[in-house]
Design an enzyme around this catalytic site. Sequence first.
Site, PDB file in Angstrom:
ATOM      1  N   GLU A  20      60.024  56.935 -16.073  1.00 58.88           N
ATOM      2  CA  GLU A  20      59.712  55.577 -15.626  1.00 58.88           C
ATOM      3  C   GLU A  20      60.809  54.994 -14.727  1.00 58.88           C
ATOM      4  O   GLU A  20      60.511  54.380 -13.710  1.00 58.88           O
ATOM      5  CB  GLU A  20      59.559  54.717 -16.889  1.00 58.88           C
ATOM      6  CG  GLU A  20      59.265  53.270 -16.656  1.00 58.88           C
ATOM      7  CD  GLU A  20      59.143  52.504 -17.967  1.00 58.88           C
ATOM      8  OE1 GLU A  20      59.640  52.986 -19.004  1.00 58.88           O
ATOM      9  OE2 GLU A  20      58.551  51.420 -17.944  1.00 58.88           O
ATOM     10  N   TRP A  32      51.803  41.991  -8.182  1.00 55.14           N
ATOM     11  CA  TRP A  32      51.675  43.419  -8.464  1.00 55.14           C
ATOM     12  C   TRP A  32      50.271  43.787  -7.992  1.00 55.14           C
ATOM     13  O   TRP A  32      49.287  43.391  -8.602  1.00 55.14           O
ATOM     14  CB  TRP A  32      51.836  43.682  -9.953  1.00 55.14           C
ATOM     15  CG  TRP A  32      51.860  45.137 -10.301  1.00 55.14           C
ATOM     16  CD1 TRP A  32      52.925  45.974 -10.262  1.00 55.14           C
ATOM     17  CD2 TRP A  32      50.764  45.930 -10.765  1.00 55.14           C
ATOM     18  NE1 TRP A  32      52.560  47.238 -10.670  1.00 55.14           N
ATOM     19  CE2 TRP A  32      51.241  47.242 -10.981  1.00 55.14           C
ATOM     20  CE3 TRP A  32      49.407  45.665 -11.011  1.00 55.14           C
ATOM     21  CZ2 TRP A  32      50.420  48.279 -11.431  1.00 55.14           C
ATOM     22  CZ3 TRP A  32      48.598  46.693 -11.452  1.00 55.14           C
ATOM     23  CH2 TRP A  32      49.111  47.991 -11.669  1.00 55.14           C
ATOM     24  N   GLU A  71      58.577  59.045 -26.283  1.00 56.16           N
ATOM     25  CA  GLU A  71      59.187  57.826 -25.757  1.00 56.16           C
ATOM     26  C   GLU A  71      60.349  58.184 -24.816  1.00 56.16           C
ATOM     27  O   GLU A  71      60.527  57.569 -23.764  1.00 56.16           O
ATOM     28  CB  GLU A  71      59.673  56.940 -26.915  1.00 56.16           C
ATOM     29  CG  GLU A  71      60.456  55.714 -26.513  1.00 56.16           C
ATOM     30  CD  GLU A  71      59.728  54.762 -25.577  1.00 56.16           C
ATOM     31  OE1 GLU A  71      58.511  54.930 -25.337  1.00 56.16           O
ATOM     32  OE2 GLU A  71      60.382  53.853 -25.044  1.00 56.16           O
ATOM     33  N   ASN A  98      46.618  35.214 -11.299  1.00 54.42           N
ATOM     34  CA  ASN A  98      47.022  36.391 -12.073  1.00 54.42           C
ATOM     35  C   ASN A  98      45.785  36.857 -12.829  1.00 54.42           C
ATOM     36  O   ASN A  98      45.201  36.083 -13.581  1.00 54.42           O
ATOM     37  CB  ASN A  98      48.155  35.992 -13.033  1.00 54.42           C
ATOM     38  CG  ASN A  98      48.438  37.034 -14.098  1.00 54.42           C
ATOM     39  OD1 ASN A  98      48.840  36.711 -15.190  1.00 54.42           O
ATOM     40  ND2 ASN A  98      48.218  38.294 -13.793  1.00 54.42           N
ATOM     41  N   GLY A  99      45.401  38.112 -12.617  1.00 55.76           N
ATOM     42  CA  GLY A  99      44.213  38.640 -13.295  1.00 55.76           C
ATOM     43  C   GLY A  99      43.360  39.416 -12.306  1.00 55.76           C
ATOM     44  O   GLY A  99      43.813  39.757 -11.209  1.00 55.76           O
TER      45      GLY A  99
END
Length: 605
Positions: free
Chosen positions: A485, A75, A478, A99-100
């Site tokens: 989304e 991502w 929500e 990852n990070g």
Amino acid sequence: MCGIIGYTGFEEATGKVTCGLEILEYRGYDSVGICAKGQDGIKLLKTKGRVSSLNEALSKSPIDSAFCAIGHTRWATHGAPSDTNAHPHNVGRTYLVHNGIIENYKELKAELEKGGVKFLSETDTEVGCALINKYYEEGCDPHTAILKATGFMHGSYAFAIMFEGEDNTIYAVRKGSPLIIAKGIDGYYLASDLTALLPFTKVYCSLNEGEVVRLTKDGAFIFNKGEPDWKVTNMSFESAKKGGYDHFMLKEMNEQPNAIKNALSPRIKDGLPDFSCDGIDDSFFEDIKEIHIVACGSAMHAGLLAAPIIEGLCMVPCRSYIASEYRYNPPFTQKGTLVIIVSQSGETADSLASLRYAKSQGLKTLGIVNAVETTIAREADFCAYTYAGPEIAVATTKGYTTQASLLYLFAVAMSFKKGITDKENAKSLTECLFFEAPQVVEQTLERGEEIKAIAKEIYESQSIFYIGRGLDYALSQEASLKLKEISYVHCEAYAAGELKHGTISLIERGTPVIAIATEEALFDKMDSNIKEVKSRGSHTVLICTDKMENAHACADRVFVLPRSSRIGGIFGAILAVQMIAYEVARLRGCDIDKPRNLAKSVTVE
Ligand code: F6R
């Protein structure tokens, strides 16, 4: 936010790594790559796109006889999705997936460039790879090279690393990003998330912050510690599969009746709430003066729903805060502020940072977490798991409902322990949550045809509004997030009385306005608000309980929730809006489980 996986053992590695990557795709899916030690040394293949693109590349250019490999699904943060920016990265004799985010990568990069390193990508990861490689090529052993390099890095990382000269060996280290190792009969594994390893093994160990591990086909060794403390998960691979549903989201929506029961049942004894299985006894509630619920996205929305319920039942101030704001714009706290961190994944960077901030202020913390053994679960003073099972669809459904139901039960528990709610009322609320809420959810799920009809009327709209009052406003927020989304339709949630203070100017002929009305005391007000938009041309949809008498006269289309108490109404409405989002996205041909630009577990700030 990026998934990493590694395997070393006695069997072919590439198939295992790509299989795990498919499961990890929910963490990011804009590019993907693998490197494996084959007969001719370490071979690297990476590409923009999804695991299917990598599988295509591998079918053209297979890596045979490889028994050790690491893989990554990305991502993008630093550098757009591209073949070059995809992981693994290779500098010199070091290959690495990450990852990070290495926050100070620019300074580190400048230093390394001065030393002659040429970078190919725009990523922070390649800088991390180059730094580790520098120390490795200077003669440090892998463990020392990793420690020296990470000592200069600010930010978060889970690295899996292969070094030339260290055949069939994977090194890994984590700080701030999740990483677990696992032991199978065929070798050793690592991954960002245990679900990716469920096809292979159930024996795992979560790495602690800063730990460095070495995996070979014969064993796993945590430096300065030794043999990992292995645990066995009771999660099954089946639970992480689609099970005949078209989408994970649909499967997970249908799992909600059971998920709510699973979340609540360990905390109910003799019909009353009891959180002693989470180490929460009567004394826990004694000194609570106020409650902050801190979370992101839908988890924060569960907090928005729960906060007025907690205030009302427990008579302590309670607010839901956005985690990315919490520590930069800190609210007043005092001895006696309980901070509840809500997180499905247990790894969300901002929620974790808020937890650490709260602890640094000496505040008592409680995690409401789904994924077991994750960082938030482990670092919070107390943790109540939601036991919803693996949630794979990027858009949360059962994650949210289990969070909401558990927070509600917590409110009843606290109110009862404080002597505000009597036994009879506490029992009746607990019963509604445990029996009625799942039942109403089930009954709502059976009404797919009515929801499809609503979706058909609205799916081509440019813009949709949700309105509600009180708890229904929290539900609207929500509902709006879920719809935009996964369907990419612009949608806003408004407190119903607020629309006329500006936003009503956006209402045109045909603009859908979906009103939620489960709050009986506010029906008349909602009725007026619906009429206000209807008279300006909007197409009105009303989701309400059967107690709203004039519903059919008031809106163009009405979805009457199954007969129930107030609690049942809330959960029925949640289901209806989730189903609307799903059907609208389906009609628009969207990639429902993997919406564009998103990832499931957001481990960067
Ligand atoms: C929306 C959604 C997100 C998450 C948010 C927090 O459908 O899933 O808004 O709720 O990213 O994630 P967790 O709960 O894992 O901390």
